[in-house]
Scaffold this motif. Structure first.
Motif, mmCIF file in Angstrom:
data_model
loop_
_atom_site.group_PDB
_atom_site.id
_atom_site.type_symbol
_atom_site.label_atom_id
_atom_site.label_comp_id
_atom_site.label_asym_id
_atom_site.label_seq_id
_atom_site.Cartn_x
_atom_site.Cartn_y
_atom_site.Cartn_z
ATOM 1 N N GLU A 144 0.831 -1.209 0.000
ATOM 2 C CA GLU A 144 0.000 0.000 0.000
ATOM 3 C C GLU A 144 0.865 1.260 0.000
ATOM 4 O O GLU A 144 0.535 2.250 -0.664
ATOM 5 N N ALA A 145 1.970 1.240 0.739
ATOM 6 C CA ALA A 145 2.880 2.388 0.720
ATOM 7 C C ALA A 145 3.488 2.565 -0.666
ATOM 8 O O ALA A 145 3.648 3.688 -1.156
ATOM 9 N N GLU A 149 3.157 5.693 -3.284
ATOM 10 C CA GLU A 149 4.254 6.353 -3.987
ATOM 11 C C GLU A 149 4.058 6.299 -5.495
ATOM 12 O O GLU A 149 4.383 7.262 -6.200
ATOM 13 N N ALA A 150 3.540 5.178 -5.995
ATOM 14 C CA ALA A 150 3.261 5.096 -7.432
ATOM 15 C C ALA A 150 2.253 6.157 -7.843
ATOM 16 O O ALA A 150 2.378 6.791 -8.895
ATOM 17 N N LEU A 262 9.315 -1.141 -1.659
ATOM 18 C CA LEU A 262 9.352 -2.508 -2.187
ATOM 19 C C LEU A 262 10.343 -3.359 -1.413
ATOM 20 O O LEU A 262 10.072 -4.525 -1.084
ATOM 21 N N ALA A 263 11.492 -2.783 -1.116
ATOM 22 C CA ALA A 263 12.513 -3.541 -0.384
ATOM 23 C C ALA A 263 12.057 -3.873 1.030
ATOM 24 O O ALA A 263 12.225 -5.004 1.508
ATOM 25 N N THR A 314 9.423 5.066 6.614
ATOM 26 C CA THR A 314 8.833 5.795 7.738
ATOM 27 C C THR A 314 7.323 5.602 7.782
ATOM 28 O O THR A 314 6.738 5.308 8.836
ATOM 29 N N LEU A 315 6.674 5.739 6.633
ATOM 30 C CA LEU A 315 5.219 5.600 6.571
ATOM 31 C C LEU A 315 4.791 4.160 6.881
ATOM 32 O O LEU A 315 3.814 3.935 7.608
ATOM 33 N N ILE A 316 5.511 3.184 6.341
ATOM 34 C CA ILE A 316 5.176 1.776 6.584
ATOM 35 C C ILE A 316 5.272 1.455 8.073
ATOM 36 O O ILE A 316 4.401 0.802 8.660
#
Length: 392
Positions: A144-145, A149-150, A262-263, A314-316
């Protein structure tokens, strides 16, 4: 790394609600920038543009927890149907009144903010409902994060191209259409929505504000960063004689964050999420600190690319901490409270950045995102999760 994402997307219904949620949050990256670009092009000033954007974001901040609370009580479908229609109506009012009066545009922004669909938070609540494995849930939050960003890669470029190359109002119009299609598309998928609370006679579990409050403040700092950046990048690229580069710089920032997200999603959940939050917020400060001294667009873009590497983790991590400590029956509302903190910060950041540009310059204004990142890092460094925090 990709196998982790394939596993969660194999969950029944997941691809459909993920796609609808991604489309429904596209206005998040288009509305603010579209308002700034439209009004600044019509008036020649950034102050009024930042003010109208602030009205939109503040209203969205006020109504986000309301949407979350009603979604927990009534179910997601009726809230999404109403929100999509209200948002599109508000955007229409802005477009019809922008040349007439600032008050009319502000009224339209207020209506749009009241209906801004909280699709991202509602989709995260769906993931919590359909997944029960901790690692897979972190992967879902990372996905979702990444989609956030996408959206922030596609949205700024799309609204910039539409506003500068087509019709100056077309970027906002597309945002309204995306809200309707995404929100209503998600509303129709009732099989994966979380069960809502039907017995209103039973007292609700309290929100753990000792845990949630600091995260809302941290989200506020990130919001100031976001709101200021949108205005400042537009102003900086215009000062450099290349206004069309604004969307590219913002997209590069989001691309760095997307890669980092993604990482992170492929990794195991951190044993100490608070420690990760501290590390990522400090990194954000370090990477943003040189921006006030960037002499050209290329170096500015490099700075934002590096800052993006710290943003998505940070958001995740912040969402992970909320999910760990909030009762399931109030998860959507809790997530929207962090959205409120971020939205309020975005409004303040946009308004103050606009005033700084009009009074000084965009380069001077870039001190604002640095201060905002520093606030978030201080909150993370001081955060202490109680030993009794519930872990599910």
């Amino acid at each position: 790394m990709l196998s982790a994402y394939r596993t969660i997307l194999a969950t029944p219904g997941a691809p459909a609600f993920t796609a609808a949620g991604a489309l429904g949050r596209l206005p998040l990256s288009m509305t603010g920038l579209g308002i700034v670009m439209l009004i600044s092009s019509r008036t020649g000033e950034y102050g009024p543009a930042g003010l109208v954007m602030a009205v939109y974001v503040i209203t969205a901040a006020v109504f986000a927890p309301v949407q979350g609370r009603w979604a927990d009580r009534l179910g997601q479908a009726p809230v999404l149907l109403a929100a999509g229609a209200i948002f599109a109506t508000g955007v229409t009012v802005v477009l019809l009144t922008v040349d007439q009066t600032l008050w009319g545009a502000s009224a339209g922004a207020m209506i749009a903010g009241a209906g801004a669909p909280q699709t991202g938070n509602l989709v995260r609540a769906r993931w919590t409902h359909v997944l029960h494995d901790r690692r897979r849930l972190q992967t879902a939050f990372a996905l979702e994060a990444v989609l956030d960003e996408a959206v922030f890669v596609v949205g700024p470029v799309l609204v910039t191209v539409l506003t500068l190359s087509a019709l100056d109002w077309s970027g906002l119009a597309v945002a309204g259409v995306a809200a309707i299609v995404g929100a209503w598309g998600l509303a129709l998928q009732r099989g994966t929505q979380p069960a809502h609370r039907t017995d209103t006679s039973v007292p609700r579990e309290p929100l753990p504000w000792a845990l949630l409050g600091p995260l809302v403040v941290a989200a506020f700092g990130l919001g100031v960063l976001f709101g200021a950046t949108e205005v400042l990048v537009v102003a900086f690229t215009e000062e450099q004689g290349r206004p069309g580069a604004a969307g590219v710089v913002l997209a590069i920032w989001s691309a760095g964050s997307l890669a980092a997200g993604l990482a992170v999603g492929a990794l195991a959940p951190p044993a100490d999420p608070v420690r990760r939050l501290r590390l990522t917020t400090v990194a954000l400060v370090v990477f943003l600190a040189p921006l006030p001294f960037a002499p050209n667009i290329a170096l500015l873009a490099i700075g934002f690319l590096l800052a993006g590497f710290a943003l998505s983790p940070t958001l995740i991590t912040a969402v992970h901490l909320v999910e760990l400590t909030v009762p399931n029956t109030r998860l959507t509302e809790a997530l929207t409270w962090t959205t409120t903190g971020m939205s309020t910060g975005t409004a303040l950041g946009a308004a103050v950045a606009g005033l700084m540009v009009d009074r000084w310059s965009a380069s001077t204004g870039f001190t604002l995102p640095v201060v905002a990142a520093l606030l978030t890092a201080v909150v993370a460094l001081l955060y202490r999760a109680p030993a009794a925090a519930p872990v599910r």
